[in-house]
Design an enzyme around this catalytic site. Structure first.
Site, mmCIF file in Angstrom:
data_model
loop_
_atom_site.group_PDB
_atom_site.id
_atom_site.type_symbol
_atom_site.label_atom_id
_atom_site.label_comp_id
_atom_site.label_asym_id
_atom_site.label_seq_id
_atom_site.Cartn_x
_atom_site.Cartn_y
_atom_site.Cartn_z
ATOM 1 N N LYS A 233 0.816 -1.214 0.000
ATOM 2 C CA LYS A 233 0.000 0.000 0.000
ATOM 3 C C LYS A 233 0.851 1.265 0.000
ATOM 4 C CE LYS A 233 -3.887 -2.237 2.367
ATOM 5 N NZ LYS A 233 -3.216 -3.511 2.673
ATOM 6 N N LYS B 203 -8.148 1.368 6.308
ATOM 7 C CA LYS B 203 -7.476 0.073 6.427
ATOM 8 C C LYS B 203 -6.050 0.266 6.904
ATOM 9 C CE LYS B 203 -7.223 0.220 1.356
ATOM 10 N NZ LYS B 203 -7.613 -0.497 0.117
ATOM 11 N N ARG C 214 -7.948 -9.274 -9.455
ATOM 12 C CA ARG C 214 -6.549 -9.617 -9.203
ATOM 13 C C ARG C 214 -5.904 -9.957 -10.547
ATOM 14 N NH1 ARG C 214 -3.123 -11.612 -5.345
ATOM 15 N NH2 ARG C 214 -3.794 -9.679 -4.325
ATOM 16 N N ARG D 151 -12.696 -11.037 -8.139
ATOM 17 C CA ARG D 151 -13.103 -11.539 -6.826
ATOM 18 C C ARG D 151 -14.326 -10.752 -6.362
ATOM 19 N NH1 ARG D 151 -7.411 -10.591 -3.986
ATOM 20 N NH2 ARG D 151 -7.883 -8.568 -4.933
ATOM 21 N N ARG E 263 -15.577 -6.411 1.289
ATOM 22 C CA ARG E 263 -14.274 -7.022 1.026
ATOM 23 C C ARG E 263 -14.442 -8.225 0.106
ATOM 24 N NH1 ARG E 263 -12.356 -8.416 6.921
ATOM 25 N NH2 ARG E 263 -14.444 -9.342 6.858
ATOM 26 N N ASP F 168 -4.213 -5.267 -7.683
ATOM 27 C CA ASP F 168 -5.656 -5.253 -7.444
ATOM 28 C C ASP F 168 -6.258 -4.002 -8.065
ATOM 29 O OD1 ASP F 168 -5.329 -7.575 -6.003
ATOM 30 O OD2 ASP F 168 -5.240 -6.569 -4.065
ATOM 31 N N GLU G 76 -3.712 -1.845 -4.898
ATOM 32 C CA GLU G 76 -2.546 -2.474 -4.265
ATOM 33 C C GLU G 76 -1.643 -3.099 -5.316
ATOM 34 O OE1 GLU G 76 -3.102 -5.152 -1.013
ATOM 35 O OE2 GLU G 76 -4.701 -3.962 -0.108
ATOM 36 N N ASN H 35 0.818 -6.208 -4.922
ATOM 37 C CA ASN H 35 1.187 -7.256 -3.970
ATOM 38 C C ASN H 35 2.476 -7.948 -4.405
ATOM 39 O OD1 ASN H 35 -1.406 -7.555 -2.122
ATOM 40 N ND2 ASN H 35 -2.088 -7.221 -4.211
#
Length: 316
Positions: free
Chosen positions: A126, A161, A211, A225, A233, A273, A282, A284
């Site tokens: 992040k 978050k 994703r 997702r 979420r 994401d 994000e 990752n």
């Protein structure tokens, strides 16, 4: 080419083999004739320029409840006896995680570490994404209740978050009335010393959080997702479900901008994401997931693509 591969991960007994990306990578490596060792980050040691781990030879099979066999542990010299180290332990991205990257950095130039440990340390999910603010939703990094209130007044609905959270944990939506905002900031400030991420709420999250997996800077595949009922979420770890998807033109643009930098940094396996086909949230790099679902929907052997890239780099 037969490689000795050390997999730094949470204990293999604890994983869900149905969708675990690390397990898929191990199966693919074994199929290629690579020799696997298993250890967790706490087993790392350093002395006199040498980094080693108390590691166990491991074989794997896709049999629920009987998915691995461990051999007798050995002191595996990661800089001298391993060709590849897969750094695949789950976050949190804490001092233990950071220390592991410092130790593995000591074997740079001797053993290929995926992903590059120095770059993993420099690219928390992040924070690294802030380099691409042009693709992000409106975002505030703060510990200040006053700043959070002003941001809420501007954007009407927000999410809060942890800056170094993972797996969809501790993500809260705050409506325009600001109910519980002060309590949330109080709890967050008590739990974490670092600032927190506050973003404008994106209603399109109800349509899913995509994703996208990149391998050595190139698009390998994607899944969408969907959040569970009553949830904002969409992480699979908190009840989200994966569905087949296609990339939008904007998502391809995002990948084209990110790809060269990921490749340059040695971030070989990355999951980004994107919400609403356009909003990057994000990047990752610590222990990305999603390759099993991509293969299920698209038939794409992402694990094989990752090993192709690794083998090219080792041969290199």
């Amino acid at each position: 080419m037969s490689l000795t591969v050390a997999v730094q991960m949470d204990h293999i007994a604890s994983i869900n083999i149905t969708g675990d990306s690390t397990f898929a990578l191990m199966l693919s490596a074994q199929k290629r004739g690579h020799k696997l060792f298993h250890y967790n980050a706490e087993a790392l040691n350093y002395s006199n320029g040498r980094v080693w781990a108390k590691a166990e030879p491991v074989t794997v099979q896709r049999v629920e409840g009987n998915h691995f066999t461990l051999g007798e542990p050995v002191n595996l010299d990661l800089g001298g006896e391993a060709d590849v180290v897969l750094m695949r332990q789950d976050p949190p991205f804490d001092l233990g995680y950071i220390t592991a990257t410092h130790l593995l950095e000591r074997i740079s130039g001797k053993t290929l570490v995926v992903n590059d440990p120095a770059q993993v340390r420099n690219a928390p999910e992040k924070v690294f994404v802030l380099d691409y603010a042009q693709f992000m939703p409106p975002t505030l990094i703060t510990r200040s209740l006053d700043e959070a209130r002003a941001f809420l007044a501007e954007h009407k609905e927000i999410v809060i978050k942890p800056l170094h959270g993972n797996g969809g944990k501790a993500i809260f939506k705050v409506g325009s009335d600001g109910a519980n905002l002060s309590a949330l900031i109080e709890v967050f400030n008590t739990m974490w010393r670092e600032p927190h991420m506050v973003q404008a709420f994106l209603p399109d999250v109800a349509k899913g959080d995509k994703r996208i997996v990149l391998v050595d800077g190139e698009i390998a595949g994607a899944i969408n997702r969907l959040p569970g009922e009553g949830e904002i979420r969409s992480n699979l770890a908190v009840g989200g479900s994966a569905v087949k998807t296609e990339l939008t033109e904007k998502e391809r643009e995002i990948c084209a901008v990110l790809g060269p930098e990921l490749k340059k940094r040695g971030l070989l396996f990355v999951g980004i994401d994107v919400i609403g086909g356009e909003w990057l949230t994000e990047i990752n790099v610590t222990s990305p997931t999603g390759i099993v679902a991509i293969e299920r929907f698209d038939g794409t052997d992402v694990a094989g693509m990752i090993w192709d890239a690794i083998e090219r780099k080792v041969a290199g």
